[in-house]
Scaffold this motif. Sequence first.
Motif, PDB file in Angstrom:
ATOM      1  N   GLY A  62       1.587   5.354   0.834  1.00 36.82           N
ATOM      2  CA  GLY A  62       1.667   5.869   2.477  1.00 36.82           C
ATOM      3  C   GLY A  62       0.435   6.772   2.726  1.00 36.82           C
ATOM      4  O   GLY A  62      -0.295   6.985   1.747  1.00 36.82           O
ATOM      5  N   VAL A  63       0.378   7.279   3.742  1.00 38.75           N
ATOM      6  CA  VAL A  63      -0.978   7.930   4.075  1.00 38.75           C
ATOM      7  C   VAL A  63      -1.317   9.350   3.252  1.00 38.75           C
ATOM      8  O   VAL A  63      -2.340   9.417   2.757  1.00 38.75           O
ATOM      9  CB  VAL A  63      -0.954   8.489   5.625  1.00 38.75           C
ATOM     10  CG1 VAL A  63      -2.195   9.090   5.978  1.00 38.75           C
ATOM     11  CG2 VAL A  63      -0.953   7.160   6.469  1.00 38.75           C
ATOM     12  N   GLU A  96      -4.709  16.439   7.065  1.00 40.62           N
ATOM     13  CA  GLU A  96      -4.975  14.978   7.301  1.00 40.62           C
ATOM     14  C   GLU A  96      -3.881  14.398   7.919  1.00 40.62           C
ATOM     15  O   GLU A  96      -3.971  13.509   8.854  1.00 40.62           O
ATOM     16  CB  GLU A  96      -5.298  14.121   6.117  1.00 40.62           C
ATOM     17  CG  GLU A  96      -6.641  14.519   5.343  1.00 40.62           C
ATOM     18  CD  GLU A  96      -7.840  13.859   6.205  1.00 40.62           C
ATOM     19  OE1 GLU A  96      -7.625  12.790   6.807  1.00 40.62           O
ATOM     20  OE2 GLU A  96      -8.875  14.684   6.086  1.00 40.62           O
ATOM     21  N   LEU A  97      -2.580  15.008   7.792  1.00 40.23           N
ATOM     22  CA  LEU A  97      -1.399  14.577   8.175  1.00 40.23           C
ATOM     23  C   LEU A  97      -1.039  15.543   9.552  1.00 40.23           C
ATOM     24  O   LEU A  97       0.041  15.133  10.094  1.00 40.23           O
ATOM     25  CB  LEU A  97      -0.240  14.376   7.339  1.00 40.23           C
ATOM     26  CG  LEU A  97      -0.494  13.537   6.079  1.00 40.23           C
ATOM     27  CD1 LEU A  97       0.668  13.682   5.222  1.00 40.23           C
ATOM     28  CD2 LEU A  97      -0.351  11.937   6.520  1.00 40.23           C
ATOM     29  N   GLN A 139      -2.357   8.276  -0.172  1.00 38.24           N
ATOM     30  CA  GLN A 139      -3.487   7.568  -0.178  1.00 38.24           C
ATOM     31  C   GLN A 139      -4.492   8.673  -0.212  1.00 38.24           C
ATOM     32  O   GLN A 139      -5.577   8.619  -0.843  1.00 38.24           O
ATOM     33  CB  GLN A 139      -3.754   6.708   1.218  1.00 38.24           C
ATOM     34  CG  GLN A 139      -3.115   5.437   1.071  1.00 38.24           C
ATOM     35  CD  GLN A 139      -3.386   4.691   2.327  1.00 38.24           C
ATOM     36  OE1 GLN A 139      -3.994   4.893   3.190  1.00 38.24           O
ATOM     37  NE2 GLN A 139      -2.555   3.638   2.467  1.00 38.24           N
ATOM     38  N   ILE A 140      -4.410   9.577   0.390  1.00 34.71           N
ATOM     39  CA  ILE A 140      -4.999  11.055   0.531  1.00 34.71           C
ATOM     40  C   ILE A 140      -5.273  11.521  -0.901  1.00 34.71           C
ATOM     41  O   ILE A 140      -6.256  11.822  -1.461  1.00 34.71           O
ATOM     42  CB  ILE A 140      -4.576  12.144   1.365  1.00 34.71           C
ATOM     43  CG1 ILE A 140      -4.900  11.402   3.064  1.00 34.71           C
ATOM     44  CG2 ILE A 140      -5.607  13.193   1.367  1.00 34.71           C
ATOM     45  CD1 ILE A 140      -4.021  12.280   4.182  1.00 34.71           C
ATOM     46  N   CYS A 199       0.744  -1.238  -0.048  1.00 33.41           N
ATOM     47  CA  CYS A 199      -0.073  -0.006  -0.074  1.00 33.41           C
ATOM     48  C   CYS A 199       1.007   1.174   0.147  1.00 33.41           C
ATOM     49  O   CYS A 199       1.898   1.224   0.630  1.00 33.41           O
ATOM     50  CB  CYS A 199      -1.117  -0.044   1.145  1.00 33.41           C
ATOM     51  SG  CYS A 199      -2.084  -1.215   1.230  1.00 33.41           S
TER      52      CYS A 199
END
Length: 86
Positions: A36-37, A82-83, A40-41, A34
């Motif tokens: 990273g965060v 988001e981060l 993904q956003i 997957c």
Amino acid sequence: LKRVLDNVAHILTIECFCGLKGLRYREEMDPDNCPGVGSQILIKIIGDRMKHSDDDTFWAPHIEELKTALFDDRAVDTVFSELSLL
């Protein structure tokens, strides 16, 4: 200069779209690998505007909408928010 910058934004938008398609194919082949965060956003932001199509599709209006979303700072603000980086 404005025309050059607009062309660069257009090219980068198409690159983001192509990257999204590549990540979707990679996810199908290896679901455990997957991104990273933050990625993904951005994938969600891009994916919400650029739906997959196996048909012959006229992409210009979708690319313009995505370019607006990516380059008017909403995308960057969303990722940073988001981060918790703002």
